[in-house]
Scaffold this motif. Sequence first.
Motif, PDB file in Angstrom:
ATOM      1  N   ASP A 128       0.873  -1.181   0.000  1.00  0.00           N
ATOM      2  CA  ASP A 128       0.000   0.000   0.000  1.00  0.00           C
ATOM      3  C   ASP A 128       0.904   1.223   0.000  1.00  0.00           C
ATOM      4  O   ASP A 128       1.436   1.615   1.034  1.00  0.00           O
ATOM      5  CB  ASP A 128      -0.889  -0.025   1.242  1.00  0.00           C
ATOM      6  CG  ASP A 128      -1.886   1.130   1.310  1.00  0.00           C
ATOM      7  OD1 ASP A 128      -1.649   2.154   0.645  1.00  0.00           O
ATOM      8  OD2 ASP A 128      -2.882   1.003   2.041  1.00  0.00           O
ATOM      9  N   ALA A 129       1.081   1.831  -1.185  1.00  0.00           N
ATOM     10  CA  ALA A 129       2.036   2.934  -1.317  1.00  0.00           C
ATOM     11  C   ALA A 129       1.679   4.112  -0.429  1.00  0.00           C
ATOM     12  O   ALA A 129       2.558   4.776   0.123  1.00  0.00           O
ATOM     13  CB  ALA A 129       2.124   3.377  -2.778  1.00  0.00           C
ATOM     14  N   ALA A 130       0.396   4.385  -0.261  1.00  0.00           N
ATOM     15  CA  ALA A 130      -0.011   5.518   0.560  1.00  0.00           C
ATOM     16  C   ALA A 130       0.325   5.296   2.028  1.00  0.00           C
ATOM     17  O   ALA A 130       0.608   6.247   2.764  1.00  0.00           O
ATOM     18  CB  ALA A 130      -1.507   5.760   0.391  1.00  0.00           C
ATOM     19  N   ARG A 131       0.323   4.064   2.443  1.00  0.00           N
ATOM     20  CA  ARG A 131       0.536   3.751   3.855  1.00  0.00           C
ATOM     21  C   ARG A 131       1.969   3.374   4.174  1.00  0.00           C
ATOM     22  O   ARG A 131       2.516   3.772   5.210  1.00  0.00           O
ATOM     23  CB  ARG A 131      -0.404   2.604   4.249  1.00  0.00           C
ATOM     24  CG  ARG A 131      -0.455   2.307   5.730  1.00  0.00           C
ATOM     25  CD  ARG A 131      -1.537   1.286   6.014  1.00  0.00           C
ATOM     26  NE  ARG A 131      -1.660   1.004   7.429  1.00  0.00           N
ATOM     27  CZ  ARG A 131      -2.487   0.090   7.954  1.00  0.00           C
ATOM     28  NH1 ARG A 131      -3.273  -0.600   7.144  1.00  0.00           N
ATOM     29  NH2 ARG A 131      -2.532  -0.108   9.254  1.00  0.00           N
ATOM     30  N   PHE A 132       2.616   2.584   3.283  1.00  0.00           N
ATOM     31  CA  PHE A 132       3.931   2.036   3.576  1.00  0.00           C
ATOM     32  C   PHE A 132       5.003   2.442   2.573  1.00  0.00           C
ATOM     33  O   PHE A 132       6.135   1.956   2.661  1.00  0.00           O
ATOM     34  CB  PHE A 132       3.860   0.508   3.618  1.00  0.00           C
ATOM     35  CG  PHE A 132       2.861  -0.039   4.605  1.00  0.00           C
ATOM     36  CD1 PHE A 132       2.990   0.222   5.959  1.00  0.00           C
ATOM     37  CD2 PHE A 132       1.784  -0.805   4.179  1.00  0.00           C
ATOM     38  CE1 PHE A 132       2.079  -0.278   6.880  1.00  0.00           C
ATOM     39  CE2 PHE A 132       0.866  -1.313   5.081  1.00  0.00           C
ATOM     40  CZ  PHE A 132       1.006  -1.048   6.438  1.00  0.00           C
ATOM     41  N   GLY A 133       4.684   3.311   1.631  1.00  0.00           N
ATOM     42  CA  GLY A 133       5.642   3.639   0.590  1.00  0.00           C
ATOM     43  C   GLY A 133       5.633   2.570  -0.496  1.00  0.00           C
ATOM     44  O   GLY A 133       4.842   1.622  -0.467  1.00  0.00           O
ATOM     45  N   ARG A 134       6.543   2.701  -1.443  1.00  0.00           N
ATOM     46  CA  ARG A 134       6.561   1.788  -2.599  1.00  0.00           C
ATOM     47  C   ARG A 134       7.278   0.474  -2.259  1.00  0.00           C
ATOM     48  O   ARG A 134       8.211   0.058  -2.923  1.00  0.00           O
ATOM     49  CB  ARG A 134       7.198   2.467  -3.798  1.00  0.00           C
ATOM     50  CG  ARG A 134       6.384   3.629  -4.341  1.00  0.00           C
ATOM     51  CD  ARG A 134       6.837   4.123  -5.692  1.00  0.00           C
ATOM     52  NE  ARG A 134       8.270   4.230  -5.824  1.00  0.00           N
ATOM     53  CZ  ARG A 134       9.002   3.460  -6.619  1.00  0.00           C
ATOM     54  NH1 ARG A 134       8.452   2.510  -7.340  1.00  0.00           N
ATOM     55  NH2 ARG A 134      10.306   3.643  -6.703  1.00  0.00           N
ATOM     56  N   VAL A 135       6.811  -0.154  -1.194  1.00  0.00           N
ATOM     57  CA  VAL A 135       7.418  -1.399  -0.720  1.00  0.00           C
ATOM     58  C   VAL A 135       6.491  -2.560  -1.044  1.00  0.00           C
ATOM     59  O   VAL A 135       5.311  -2.554  -0.668  1.00  0.00           O
ATOM     60  CB  VAL A 135       7.675  -1.336   0.802  1.00  0.00           C
ATOM     61  CG1 VAL A 135       8.196  -2.670   1.320  1.00  0.00           C
ATOM     62  CG2 VAL A 135       8.649  -0.218   1.124  1.00  0.00           C
ATOM     63  N   ALA A 136       7.000  -3.548  -1.751  1.00  0.00           N
ATOM     64  CA  ALA A 136       6.230  -4.757  -2.049  1.00  0.00           C
ATOM     65  C   ALA A 136       6.535  -5.874  -1.066  1.00  0.00           C
ATOM     66  O   ALA A 136       5.758  -6.815  -0.925  1.00  0.00           O
ATOM     67  CB  ALA A 136       6.520  -5.219  -3.476  1.00  0.00           C
ATOM     68  N   LEU A 137       7.681  -5.795  -0.400  1.00  0.00           N
ATOM     69  CA  LEU A 137       8.100  -6.794   0.579  1.00  0.00           C
ATOM     70  C   LEU A 137       9.050  -6.121   1.547  1.00  0.00           C
ATOM     71  O   LEU A 137      10.095  -5.604   1.151  1.00  0.00           O
ATOM     72  CB  LEU A 137       8.804  -7.960  -0.123  1.00  0.00           C
ATOM     73  CG  LEU A 137       9.368  -9.082   0.763  1.00  0.00           C
ATOM     74  CD1 LEU A 137       8.242  -9.782   1.520  1.00  0.00           C
ATOM     75  CD2 LEU A 137      10.147 -10.089  -0.076  1.00  0.00           C
ATOM     76  N   GLY A 138       8.694  -6.098   2.819  1.00  0.00           N
ATOM     77  CA  GLY A 138       9.573  -5.449   3.781  1.00  0.00           C
ATOM     78  C   GLY A 138       8.960  -5.320   5.162  1.00  0.00           C
ATOM     79  O   GLY A 138       7.836  -5.767   5.415  1.00  0.00           O
ATOM     80  N   VAL A 139       9.721  -4.690   6.047  1.00  0.00           N
ATOM     81  CA  VAL A 139       9.292  -4.453   7.430  1.00  0.00           C
ATOM     82  C   VAL A 139       9.149  -2.947   7.615  1.00  0.00           C
ATOM     83  O   VAL A 139      10.141  -2.246   7.825  1.00  0.00           O
ATOM     84  CB  VAL A 139      10.313  -5.030   8.439  1.00  0.00           C
ATOM     85  CG1 VAL A 139       9.893  -4.702   9.874  1.00  0.00           C
ATOM     86  CG2 VAL A 139      10.442  -6.538   8.258  1.00  0.00           C
ATOM     87  N   PRO A 140       7.930  -2.422   7.514  1.00  0.00           N
ATOM     88  CA  PRO A 140       7.748  -0.977   7.638  1.00  0.00           C
ATOM     89  C   PRO A 140       7.780  -0.466   9.075  1.00  0.00           C
ATOM     90  O   PRO A 140       8.032   0.717   9.294  1.00  0.00           O
ATOM     91  CB  PRO A 140       6.372  -0.741   7.008  1.00  0.00           C
ATOM     92  CG  PRO A 140       5.637  -2.024   7.251  1.00  0.00           C
ATOM     93  CD  PRO A 140       6.676  -3.113   7.163  1.00  0.00           C
ATOM     94  N   TYR A 141       7.505  -1.355  10.031  1.00  0.00           N
ATOM     95  CA  TYR A 141       7.510  -0.885  11.417  1.00  0.00           C
ATOM     96  C   TYR A 141       7.628  -2.047  12.392  1.00  0.00           C
ATOM     97  O   TYR A 141       7.333  -3.200  12.065  1.00  0.00           O
ATOM     98  CB  TYR A 141       6.247  -0.073  11.730  1.00  0.00           C
ATOM     99  CG  TYR A 141       4.972  -0.898  11.836  1.00  0.00           C
ATOM    100  CD1 TYR A 141       4.612  -1.515  13.032  1.00  0.00           C
ATOM    101  CD2 TYR A 141       4.127  -1.064  10.745  1.00  0.00           C
ATOM    102  CE1 TYR A 141       3.452  -2.276  13.146  1.00  0.00           C
ATOM    103  CE2 TYR A 141       2.967  -1.820  10.841  1.00  0.00           C
ATOM    104  CZ  TYR A 141       2.635  -2.420  12.044  1.00  0.00           C
ATOM    105  OH  TYR A 141       1.494  -3.184  12.146  1.00  0.00           O
ATOM    106  N   VAL A 142       8.062  -1.710  13.592  1.00  0.00           N
ATOM    107  CA  VAL A 142       7.960  -2.591  14.753  1.00  0.00           C
ATOM    108  C   VAL A 142       7.226  -1.802  15.817  1.00  0.00           C
ATOM    109  O   VAL A 142       7.586  -0.643  16.097  1.00  0.00           O
ATOM    110  CB  VAL A 142       9.339  -3.032  15.278  1.00  0.00           C
ATOM    111  CG1 VAL A 142       9.174  -3.906  16.530  1.00  0.00           C
ATOM    112  CG2 VAL A 142      10.109  -3.783  14.204  1.00  0.00           C
ATOM    113  N   GLU A 143       6.175  -2.387  16.371  1.00  0.00           N
ATOM    114  CA  GLU A 143       5.382  -1.681  17.379  1.00  0.00           C
ATOM    115  C   GLU A 143       5.555  -2.337  18.742  1.00  0.00           C
ATOM    116  O   GLU A 143       5.422  -3.562  18.887  1.00  0.00           O
ATOM    117  CB  GLU A 143       3.902  -1.682  16.995  1.00  0.00           C
ATOM    118  CG  GLU A 143       3.026  -0.957  18.013  1.00  0.00           C
ATOM    119  CD  GLU A 143       1.594  -0.783  17.542  1.00  0.00           C
ATOM    120  OE1 GLU A 143       1.395  -0.191  16.463  1.00  0.00           O
ATOM    121  OE2 GLU A 143       0.670  -1.269  18.247  1.00  0.00           O
TER     122      GLU A 143
END
Length: 295
Positions: A128-143
Amino acid sequence: MPQQFDRSKEDLGNAIHFEHVNIQVPDQRLATLFYVAGLGLTRDPYLMVSDTNMWINAGRSQFHLPSGRPQVLRGHVGLVIAGREALLARLASVAKKLEGTAFAFAEHNDHVEAICPWGNRLRCYEPDAARFGRVALGVPYVEFDVPVGSAARICAFYPEIMGMPSELRNGDGTVAAVKTGRDQHLLFRETDRPQGDYDGHHVQMYITDFSGPYRKLLARDLISREDNQYQYRFCDIVDLDSGKPLFTVEHEVRSATHPMFMRPMVNRNPAINNRNYAFGHDQASWAMGPDQYEG
């Protein structure tokens, strides 16, 4: 007249890449079933190839899984991975072999929650580019789950000590969001749920001003380990005024000159098997394609 741009949107601050979460596991076979066969991620083929540790690639980030008593992160890890139905099928395929463990998975509106055999929670999202950027596979956050009343002070700690931008968000609870790279964050969400003791797991990021935060941490006696020329660690996030610990999690801090900075990582296409094999489709891209370029 030249087009006007908001240049501040491209500022990263001192942290330029979040690379890995390190969690001990007691059984490498069960970990392989969950992270590789179930989630569809890729074991690093070059490093940690024995049976005492395993590095799992997720785009340009990783899970490090050394053998030892099980560690459970107090919160959850966000994972971007395409193909919800395929993910659900893979998780279902390993369920029988993971019977008797904490393994579980469930669908939610915007994610699939997957729980590892020892209780670590992952939330798996479609790209989801609007939410996580142009990432197709990755770790956008640790909560992380943190005590009520601590988020604002955690939010103040990172810019002052680490040079990492942060903001306080209010919505579903109070959350301190700390920027750790492009479209990557550490999130600290306040909760009144009882918290377990810290068990030694850690997170790792790369920073550009390496010595400045080191001096500030050293002055407060917060450096917990001196690894080498390119790496040090600290554990306690503290109140800037009183010095009282607010939350404890080990940070492995690496310089941008670290020999392993942005090393290439292999990511397989989990849809490929020996029955449907197609040349040229072995690997999965961690980034969205040019048709989704926002520039």
